[in-house]
Design a protein around this motif. Structure first.
Motif, mmCIF file in Angstrom:
data_model
loop_
_atom_site.group_PDB
_atom_site.id
_atom_site.type_symbol
_atom_site.label_atom_id
_atom_site.label_comp_id
_atom_site.label_asym_id
_atom_site.label_seq_id
_atom_site.Cartn_x
_atom_site.Cartn_y
_atom_site.Cartn_z
ATOM 1 N N ALA A 14 0.596 -1.337 0.165
ATOM 2 C CA ALA A 14 0.063 0.049 0.005
ATOM 3 C C ALA A 14 0.877 1.160 0.061
ATOM 4 O O ALA A 14 0.109 2.476 -0.146
ATOM 5 C CB ALA A 14 -1.147 -0.090 1.282
ATOM 6 N N ALA A 42 -4.518 -0.087 1.556
ATOM 7 C CA ALA A 42 -4.604 -1.106 0.536
ATOM 8 C C ALA A 42 -5.697 -0.870 -0.153
ATOM 9 O O ALA A 42 -5.483 -1.286 -1.653
ATOM 10 C CB ALA A 42 -4.546 -2.453 1.269
ATOM 11 N N ALA A 46 -5.711 -0.052 -4.142
ATOM 12 C CA ALA A 46 -6.255 -1.143 -4.958
ATOM 13 C C ALA A 46 -7.087 -0.378 -5.917
ATOM 14 O O ALA A 46 -7.210 -0.594 -7.277
ATOM 15 C CB ALA A 46 -6.986 -2.236 -4.364
ATOM 16 N N TYR A 53 -7.141 -6.313 -2.913
ATOM 17 C CA TYR A 53 -6.393 -5.930 -1.556
ATOM 18 C C TYR A 53 -7.045 -6.962 -0.519
ATOM 19 O O TYR A 53 -8.132 -7.591 -0.711
ATOM 20 C CB TYR A 53 -6.857 -4.521 -1.333
#
Length: 246
Positions: A14, A42, A46, A53
């Motif tokens: 991330a 994350a 994503a 994620y």
């Protein structure tokens, strides 16, 4: 599109070096699962990059099992596993580092590699293919004072990479590592103790090229080592360090 048709799991994806690897892998055509202890970060990354994620604590067996189940359900056994998640302790004399910090560094930086192997090696063996990429550090090659236990954890990762490579080669599984120098990541201030112009100048003076590693640098190196172009390369711990280890 060197990674077209490949499925990749990237821990610590991330932010920092992990984000750079995710970004490059997506640009090269890979499907990616971003795994990070910061699940909201994350998810945001994503959504930005068109990846999947999962929140994960890479040092926790139950959490890693949940991650593996999610990855396999999403796109099957991954072609590529990037063990990027890592932590450090504050710069200080080795005897001053708390036991809790020591345990955390060894759990996140070392045990996580063991746990990812536990989750995916047997299935990669059955398939006769797979790639692991471990993000180690120049600290495991040329240690800096006052980061002793972090240095040691990255030295462990370098040895683990080579040992994994030798054992898994007969099964068609390659294992390599990247050794970045300090970079523009959330860990930079922790490495230096404080993020000041003076401390940056001190660190940069040890890097012949004269700059820190960047997430883009790491993404480029990772994409090559995880691609079919590197099919004959295993057990390599590649310095991405601007000459720091010379």
């Amino acid at each position: 599109m060197r990674l077209k048709g490949k499925a990749a799991l990237i821990t610590g994806g991330a932010s920092g070096f992990g984000e750079g690897i995710v970004r490059k892998f997506r640009a090269e055509g890979a499907q990616v699962v971003i795994a990070d202890i910061n699940e909201s970060a994350a998810q945001a990354k994503a959504e930005e990059l068109g990846a999947a994620y999962c929140g994960v604590d890479v040092a926790c067996p139950r959490s890693m099992t949940r991650l593996a189940d999610m990855v396999i359900a999403h796109f099957g056994v991954p072609d590529i596993v990037v063990n990027n998640a890592g932590v450090t302790h504050q710069p200080q004399s080795m005897e001053q580092v708390s036991e809790a910090d020591f345990d955390r560094v060894l759990a996140v930086n070392c045990k996580s590699v063991y746990l990812s192997a536990k989750q995916f090696v047997h299935q990669m063996k059955a398939r006769k293919s797979g790639v692991f990429l471990n993000v180690a550090s120049t600290a495991g090659v040329s240690p800096r004072p006052n980061l002793n236990w972090y240095n040691a954890s990255k030295g462990w990762m370098i040895t683990a990479t080579r040992a994994m490579a030798v054992e898994l080669a007969p099964f068609g599984i390659r294992v390599n590592a990247l050794n970045p120098v300090a970079g523009e990541t959330p860990l930079l201030a922790s490495f230096m103790g404080e993020d000041t112009p003076e401390m940056r100048e001190k660190f940069l003076s040890t890097i012949p090229i004269g700059r820190f590693s960047t997430p883009k640098d790491m993404g480029n190196a990772a994409a090559f080592l995880c691609s079919d172009e590197a099919d004959m390369i295993t057990g390599v711990c590649l310095e991405v360090d601007g000459g720091r280890c010379i």
